[in-house]
Design an enzyme around this catalytic site. Structure first.
Site, PDB file in Angstrom:
ATOM      1  N   GLU A 119      -7.124   9.658   0.959  1.00 32.40           N
ATOM      2  CA  GLU A 119      -6.214   9.730   2.372  1.00 32.40           C
ATOM      3  C   GLU A 119      -4.903  10.716   2.075  1.00 32.40           C
ATOM      4  O   GLU A 119      -4.466  10.892   0.932  1.00 32.40           O
ATOM      5  CB  GLU A 119      -5.795   8.395   2.691  1.00 32.40           C
ATOM      6  CG  GLU A 119      -4.931   7.532   2.091  1.00 32.40           C
ATOM      7  CD  GLU A 119      -4.691   6.085   2.894  1.00 32.40           C
ATOM      8  OE1 GLU A 119      -4.967   5.808   3.845  1.00 32.40           O
ATOM      9  OE2 GLU A 119      -3.944   5.249   2.026  1.00 32.40           O
ATOM     10  N   ARG A 196      -6.147  -5.345  -1.211  1.00 35.10           N
ATOM     11  CA  ARG A 196      -4.597  -5.624  -1.234  1.00 35.10           C
ATOM     12  C   ARG A 196      -4.322  -6.193  -2.399  1.00 35.10           C
ATOM     13  O   ARG A 196      -4.762  -7.244  -2.779  1.00 35.10           O
ATOM     14  CB  ARG A 196      -4.317  -6.596   0.222  1.00 35.10           C
ATOM     15  CG  ARG A 196      -4.425  -5.786   1.324  1.00 35.10           C
ATOM     16  CD  ARG A 196      -3.842  -6.934   2.607  1.00 35.10           C
ATOM     17  NE  ARG A 196      -4.525  -6.222   3.654  1.00 35.10           N
ATOM     18  CZ  ARG A 196      -5.448  -6.812   4.481  1.00 35.10           C
ATOM     19  NH1 ARG A 196      -6.115  -7.727   4.054  1.00 35.10           N
ATOM     20  NH2 ARG A 196      -5.827  -6.202   5.540  1.00 35.10           N
TER      21      ARG A 196
HETATM   22 ZN    ZN Z   1      -4.189   3.342   2.132  1.00 34.24          ZN
END
Ligand code: ZN
Length: 315
Positions: A119, A196
């Site tokens: 990203e 996470r």
């Molecule tokens: Zn991310």
């Protein structure tokens, strides 16, 4: 007439979301979303968790995934292949995002049946002296495991200073988090897999913690953190500037700034665009801040006029 295709944004409530997508971009937020917690506006996505609909022209009402699969010629393709490769979304972080990592292609396909995720962020707004979490200080997986087990987040994470207008590339395998106050345009591969490490022990409105994925996070984190260098190219024209941030195997991402009128060559198979600021016209279409649209492959020269900044991306 050659058409460009505008898309209707989709909104997502997030534990860390805020109000700037409505206030700064003027979007109408659907009733079923808490207006104070709007975290993301997906503007260009064919992902199964959110597919944008075309709102004009001869394909009005069709979603991007269907358009990609049934009309490959729009995207400069001879035949369809897999999923629409890009996702563009605006992110408003009122609070810190979880400390996270995205998997690479092979791992994501094997474990999630989704694509890997590289990203990139264009920083739209942030507080003075803002930082992002970018990279870790672990040199080996052993060190990483130990620091995570002991909850030594302050020792583990690396920070990167940011200011509005910066561009940051986050390849898969890099620990990262957007911090409170920051607003970005995210350009990513078609994937929604996030692992996470840590979520600040937060609970949602129902009192639940969001899931952590410690083992998978450790699996996919690259140690030590690699150097990610960008080779930004700036091309100046009389009334416009093109800044090419990234041109690699996953993305082409550039910012176009126009003050006046200019014909800008589109030498990529298509352009996935978001207007960041200002307003003007492209071809015969009015465009303004917050608009998302696709420039198809048959438009080789984009006639843009006005005072605006926009991101154009291609896979
Ligand atoms: Zn991310």
């Amino acid at each position: 007439m050659k058409e460009i295709y505008f898309l209707k944004p989709l909104f997502f409530e997030k534990i860390w979301g805020g109000t700037r997508l409505e206030k700064n971009f003027g979007y109408h937020i659907p009733e079923d979303i808490d207006k104070h917690k709007v975290g993301e506006a997906w503007g260009i996505s064919g992902h199964y968790k959110g597919r944008n609909t075309i709102i004009n022209g001869k394909y009005k009402g069709m979603n991007l995934d269907d358009l990609w699969k049934t009309h490959p010629e729009i995207f400069g393709e001879d035949g369809s292949r897999g999923d629409f490769p890009l996702q563009l979304r605006l992110v408003d972080a009122q609070d810190d995002l979880s400390i996270q990592v995205h998997p690479y292609e092979e791992y994501a396909m094997k474990h999630e049946n989704q694509h890997g995720k590289n990203e990139a962020w264009y920083i739209i707004e942030c507080q003075p002296d803002s930082k992002l979490i970018y990279g870790s200080n672990a040199n080996t997986k052993g060190e990483l495991k130990q620091m995570v087990a002991e909850g030594r987040w302050n020792d583990l994470v690396r920070y990167k200073n940011i200011k509005a207008g910066d561009f940051v590339y986050v390849p898969s395998g890099i620990m990262h988090a957007i911090c409170a106050g920051t607003m970005v345009l995210e350009i990513a591969q078609c994937s929604d897999v996030t692992y996470r490490f840590y979520d600040y022990d937060r609970v949602d409105k129902n009192g639940n913690h969001r899931p952590l994925h410690i083992e998978k996070s450790i699996d996919v984190l690259t140690v030590p953190t690699p150097n990610v260098s960008l080779n930004k190219k700036v091309i100046k024209y009389p009334h416009s500037t093109k800044e090419i941030y990234l041109d690699n195997e996953f993305f082409y991402i550039a910012k176009i700034t126009v003050n006046g009128a200019h014909n800008i060559k589109n030498d990529k198979p298509f352009g996935a665009c978001c207007v960041l600021n200002g307003s003007g016209k492209i071809m015969d279409y009015e465009i303004k801040k917050g608009d998302f649209f696709i420039v198809p492959s048959d438009i080789k020269t984009m006639n843009i006029e006005g005072n605006l900044e926009m991101i154009i991306a291609c896979a």
